[in-house]
Scaffold this motif. Structure first.
Motif, short mmCIF file in Angstrom:
data_model
loop_
_atom_site.label_atom_id
_atom_site.label_comp_id
_atom_site.label_asym_id
_atom_site.label_seq_id
_atom_site.Cartn_x
_atom_site.Cartn_y
_atom_site.Cartn_z
N ASP A 75 16.99 -10.87 31.54
CA ASP A 75 16.77 -9.87 30.71
C ASP A 75 15.28 -9.64 30.48
O ASP A 75 14.88 -8.81 29.92
CB ASP A 75 17.49 -9.95 29.17
CG ASP A 75 17.13 -11.31 28.75
OD1 ASP A 75 16.39 -12.05 29.32
OD2 ASP A 75 17.55 -11.26 27.21
N LYS A 77 13.45 -11.52 29.04
CA LYS A 77 12.97 -12.03 27.55
C LYS A 77 13.25 -13.42 27.22
O LYS A 77 14.06 -14.07 27.90
CB LYS A 77 13.50 -11.08 26.43
CG LYS A 77 13.01 -9.59 26.55
CD LYS A 77 13.52 -9.00 25.40
CE LYS A 77 14.89 -8.93 25.28
NZ LYS A 77 15.47 -8.20 24.34
N TYR A 146 22.76 -15.46 23.69
CA TYR A 146 22.71 -14.66 22.21
C TYR A 146 21.65 -15.63 21.52
O TYR A 146 21.57 -15.20 20.24
CB TYR A 146 24.05 -15.26 21.53
CG TYR A 146 24.95 -14.21 21.89
CD1 TYR A 146 24.88 -12.96 21.20
CD2 TYR A 146 26.31 -14.43 22.38
CE1 TYR A 146 25.78 -11.94 21.12
CE2 TYR A 146 27.23 -13.32 22.58
CZ TYR A 146 26.78 -12.17 22.14
OH TYR A 146 27.99 -11.15 22.21
N ASP A 148 18.50 -15.03 21.24
CA ASP A 148 17.47 -14.27 20.42
C ASP A 148 18.09 -13.10 19.69
O ASP A 148 17.36 -12.20 19.21
CB ASP A 148 16.60 -13.50 21.81
CG ASP A 148 17.56 -12.76 22.73
OD1 ASP A 148 18.53 -12.56 22.67
OD2 ASP A 148 16.87 -11.99 23.81
N GLY A 149 19.56 -13.20 19.57
CA GLY A 149 20.08 -12.38 18.66
C GLY A 149 20.39 -10.94 19.44
O GLY A 149 20.99 -10.06 18.78
N TYR A 150 20.29 -11.30 20.81
CA TYR A 150 20.73 -9.78 21.67
C TYR A 150 21.32 -10.09 22.89
O TYR A 150 20.72 -10.83 23.51
CB TYR A 150 19.52 -8.83 21.78
CG TYR A 150 19.74 -7.84 22.66
CD1 TYR A 150 20.57 -6.63 22.31
CD2 TYR A 150 19.22 -7.57 24.06
CE1 TYR A 150 20.79 -5.40 23.09
CE2 TYR A 150 19.50 -6.52 24.85
CZ TYR A 150 20.24 -5.57 24.24
OH TYR A 150 20.67 -4.37 25.21
N SER A 152 22.42 -9.03 26.32
CA SER A 152 21.89 -7.78 27.14
C SER A 152 23.23 -7.63 28.27
O SER A 152 23.76 -8.83 28.56
CB SER A 152 20.69 -8.02 27.79
OG SER A 152 20.73 -9.04 28.86
N LYS A 181 30.26 -13.25 19.66
CA LYS A 181 29.86 -12.00 19.22
C LYS A 181 29.96 -12.08 17.72
O LYS A 181 29.06 -11.49 17.17
CB LYS A 181 30.81 -11.01 19.72
CG LYS A 181 30.51 -9.56 19.37
CD LYS A 181 31.47 -8.59 19.89
CE LYS A 181 31.09 -7.14 19.55
NZ LYS A 181 32.19 -6.25 20.10
N ASN A 184 26.96 -13.93 16.30
CA ASN A 184 25.80 -13.31 16.30
C ASN A 184 25.90 -11.97 15.10
O ASN A 184 24.43 -11.82 14.56
CB ASN A 184 25.78 -12.65 17.80
CG ASN A 184 24.32 -11.98 17.93
OD1 ASN A 184 23.29 -12.70 18.10
ND2 ASN A 184 24.32 -10.77 18.01
N GLN A 185 26.86 -11.39 14.90
CA GLN A 185 26.87 -10.44 13.93
C GLN A 185 26.71 -11.26 12.43
O GLN A 185 25.86 -10.44 11.60
CB GLN A 185 28.25 -9.72 13.81
CG GLN A 185 28.29 -8.89 15.38
CD GLN A 185 29.78 -8.27 15.12
OE1 GLN A 185 30.77 -8.57 14.38
NE2 GLN A 185 29.88 -7.24 16.18
N TYR A 188 22.77 -12.11 12.32
CA TYR A 188 21.79 -11.06 12.55
C TYR A 188 22.34 -9.96 11.74
O TYR A 188 21.44 -8.60 12.01
CB TYR A 188 21.47 -10.79 13.99
CG TYR A 188 20.75 -12.07 14.56
CD1 TYR A 188 19.50 -12.48 14.19
CD2 TYR A 188 21.49 -12.86 15.21
CE1 TYR A 188 18.69 -13.36 14.94
CE2 TYR A 188 20.85 -14.23 15.68
CZ TYR A 188 19.37 -14.44 15.47
OH TYR A 188 18.80 -15.13 15.97
#
Length: 282
Positions: A75, A77, A146, A148-150, A152, A181, A184-185, A188
């Motif tokens: 990604d 990043k 996951y 970085d919280g995203y 991709s 998933k 992460n929810q 964040y």
């Protein structure tokens, strides 16, 4: 009768003499007939010389670090938690294999152009009969993606390709997918407050940026799981380390930003005071 026998004997002698002359004019050399295979056998096989990095790259750990590198660069990043996760597993692999850490880092940094499916195929061949290890690798890949919280689409494609080639059962893969998933929810869904960040890291208002770094590093080492250790193969990474490390990382980011803003504000006030004093003197 004797005359007939004489002609027969003469014929036989004539045939033998003629055959012997043909043999003398075309001798068969046993050396010549065997020279070709002998010559091939005597030619030494040329060995392909590999550099230490090439040998490491073709090993199980080398293939794994290439897969992780490909995922990390997918990604474009990176974040501090992702960097620490990579550094930690590279430290573990270097220690286990007795190979220089620098070689692992070179392989990791050069992996962006590798084909993740080719790497997964090589890793599958290296881990035949080691299903738990394969699942643990997929777990770690989810944690890395996951960090970085995203999550991709590029990272998702990489993990799906690897899981398919490693023959991870649908039930196991779907469980990991859903659990990460949810983690992460949970972590964040809402912006962490400064007070909550202090509580997570166990610090007070007087903490400095340098102290914050030390605390974060210590907590990371405490919570991080050595996924390559056999005793951890059955210990779910996503139910302990993944959730706690995400929370610690988020708290660190919140407090780092808070302290940096406070320092900038304080410096701005100090500069303004100096300017005011200088103006009054004039």
């Amino acid at each position: 009768m004797e005359l007939i026998l004489f002609f027969i004997a003469a014929g036989i002698i004539f045939y033998l003499v003629k055959s012997f002359k043909v043999y003398l004019s075309n001798p068969i050399s046993s050396l010549d007939s065997e020279s070709s295979p002998t010559q091939w056998q005597d030619i030494p096989t040329q060995e392909v010389m590999m550099t230490p990095k090439e040998k490491l790259k073709s090993s199980e750990y080398g293939i794994l670090v290439s897969m992780l590198g490909k995922l990390s660069y997918a990604d474009g990043k990176s974040c501090i938690l992702e960097q620490k996760l990579v550094n930690s597993i590279i430290d573990d692999m270097a220690k286990d294999s007795l190979q220089p850490r620098s070689l692992f880092m070179e392989i990791y940094e050069e992996s962006s152009n590798d084909d993740i499916r080719d790497l997964a195929t090589l890793f599958r061949d290296e881990t035949i009969g080691q299903y738990k290890k394969r699942v643990k690798v997929i777990e770690f890949m989810f944690a890395l993606a996951y960090a970085d919280g995203y999550f991709s689409p590029q990272e998702e494609d990489c993990i799906i390709d690897v899981a398919a080639i490693l023959e991870i059962e649908n039930e196991d893969f779907n469980a990991l997918y859903d659990e990460f998933k949810q983690i992460n929810q949970d972590n964040y869904s809402n912006q962490m407050s400064v007070e909550r960040a202090k509580e997570v890291l166990g610090v007070d208002d007087d903490v400095s940026l340098a102290q914050l770094d030390d605390i974060f590093n210590a907590l990371f080492q405490e919570k991080q799981q050595h996924i390559l250790d056999h005793k951890n193969l059955s210990k779910p990474y996503n139910q302990s380390s993944a959730k706690e490390l995400q929370e610690i990382s988020q708290a660190y980011n919140v407090l780092t930003e808070h302290l940096s803003n406070s320092y900038r504000s304080q410096n701005a006030n100090n500069n303004e005071s100096k300017i005011t004093k200088t103006s009054s003197i004039e």
